[in-house]
Design a protein around this motif. Structure first.
Motif, PDB file in Angstrom:
ATOM      1  N   MET B   1       1.098  -1.185   0.135  1.00  0.00           N
ATOM      2  CA  MET B   1       0.351  -0.214  -0.149  1.00  0.00           C
ATOM      3  C   MET B   1       0.763   1.227  -0.165  1.00  0.00           C
ATOM      4  O   MET B   1       2.043   0.997   0.880  1.00  0.00           O
ATOM      5  N   TYR B  42      -4.059  -0.074  -3.540  1.00  0.00           N
ATOM      6  CA  TYR B  42      -3.677  -0.998  -3.476  1.00  0.00           C
ATOM      7  C   TYR B  42      -3.093  -2.327  -4.315  1.00  0.00           C
ATOM      8  O   TYR B  42      -3.377  -1.751  -5.398  1.00  0.00           O
ATOM      9  N   GLN B  46      -4.198  -7.608  -1.982  1.00  0.00           N
ATOM     10  CA  GLN B  46      -4.136  -6.863  -0.446  1.00  0.00           C
ATOM     11  C   GLN B  46      -5.641  -6.586   0.105  1.00  0.00           C
ATOM     12  O   GLN B  46      -6.081  -6.342  -0.446  1.00  0.00           O
TER      13      GLN B  46
END
Lengths: 241, 241
Positions: B1, B42, B46
């Motif tokens: 992220m 992301y 994820q």
DNA sequence: CGGTCTTTTGAGTACAATCAAGGGTTGTGG
DNA sequence: CCACAACCCTTGATTGTACTCAAAAGACCG
């Protein structure tokens, strides 16, 4: 269906005051609502609204239980929501009913004419805030039900249903005695099962000692922890804040 | 992220301007939002949020696709919502995440710090009105999905899914070419089926000439009316107003 | 070219649906 | 007061759809 005269000042003694869409309203807003409000009563089995019909009013359930359903062309039917006292019927921003609504017990509604109600919503953040919270709660509930419909076994579904009724109808003294306001058919239509399967699962739960049955419409919970386990619920007691 | 710096004035060129939760905001509100806004990215696979976690931010999907899921203790999983660009992630009035959110493609979010965002919502009817409409739309969609999960056959479910993707991803030139942003596993988890059953149903639809398959992730609709019939939909073309 | 991951296909099974019949309760009319 | 019909629920037998288990065929990657 009977129309009943609105009783002036009746909001003070309203059974759903504090939970309904109008619960955050101040006195002047309540007075405006009273001017556009009237009661309607339906007997068990009567249709309250049909999908596609023009929506003239929105309403709150005062007493009784109703269902919202979706029907496929060939007749297959799914209940997509149960309506208990304080629940709101209507869809702001649309002109037509989105769902068929049927009274499953005798029902009393507190109705508001839609156009002036929407005008008031536009002015009053009290109503729109409450409506938003109620819609978000309904959305959470619908999503929980998606898990049930998509993944749970028949036994888990029936156990989950009994616990849902326990949560929604919390009253009648002991919390372990449930008076079902619903027939097996309604249960089946809500759970995505057939009547026969619901009946078999209730028999099974009774035989395993998790519940007992009094007559046809009363369920006694004999072993709550086991029933919760049978429902496959991860967090019955502690909803997320 | 990755966190990405917010670009001043970027709202003007925002890809979801006009559809997102902020679409009704005026200039001064947008300016307030910009002060509490940042982007997050992301990668596919994820986790964006976990059920039970404290909610520090709310956000809008800018690009990509994510899923909201509910999981039972034994691992059975149901996707309870797909999140496409402009969809809102978060739950005002609660402090914790209600659902697990996972990116299924690369995703960019436009995040707002929750506390100041809620404060702005309390002041601005523009945001709360839009949020209410978006929530009501999500509720209608969830209820449609309950009908699918509870009553439709595997073939009807898969056909309905393809039509859903067609509606939600309407772009890419021809409306008859669908680039699925999702694996079979995601499809199965959303439809309340297993991977194998989804695969078999796609094969069946292909064999019957309703669709064709290009590679793995592209579906060509060969016979739209037949596909709609196979989905058992009553009113695909004309959503109720 | 192996390795991993995803998808497809096949064989056997299980769970809930369907089809069918029989209780139980309630209400109506003779 | 009883007979009968209507309705709801339960139980049984059988069937069928989708699940499970298993393996192979394609993608995609280093």
């Amino acid at each position: 269906m009977n129309e009943v005269l609105a009783i002036p000042g009746v909001c003070a003694g309203c059974p759903i005051r504090g939970r309904a869409v109008c619960s955050r309203c101040d006195v002047s807003e309540l007075r405006e609502l009273e001017a556009i409000r009237f009661y309607r009563e339906y007997e068990a089995g009567q249709t309250v609204a049909c999908r596609g019909d023009e929506m003239q009013t929105v309403s709150s359930v005062l007493s009784g239980t109703a269902t919202m359903t979706r029907v496929m062309e060939d007749g297959r039917t799914q209940i997509v929501g149960l309506l208990f006292p304080s629940d709101f019927i209507g869809r702001l921003g649309r002109n037509r009913q989105q769902h068929d609504v049927v009274a499953v017990s005798d029902v009393t509604l507190c109705c508001f004419r839609k156009a002036p109600f929407e005008a008031l919503v536009a002015r009053s953040s009290h109503i729109s805030t409450q409506l938003l919270q109620m819609s978000l709660d309904a959305l959470d509930e619908a999503r929980d039900w998606m898990l049930l419909l998509g993944r749970k076994t028949a036994r888990e579904k029936v156990a989950s249903f009994l616990l849902l009724i326990r949560r929604r109808m919390a009253r009648s003294g002991s919390e372990l005695r449930l008076e079902l306001p619903l027939t097996r058919e309604v249960m089946a239509t809500y759970l995505g099962l057939t009547i026969e399967t619901v009946s078999r699962q209730i028999t099974g739960l009774r035989r395993d000692g998790l519940i007992a049955v009094e007559g046809k419409r009363v369920i006694l919970i004999r072993d709550l922890p086991a029933l919760m386990a049978a429902a496959g619920e991860d967090e019955v007691g502690d909803p997320l804040d």
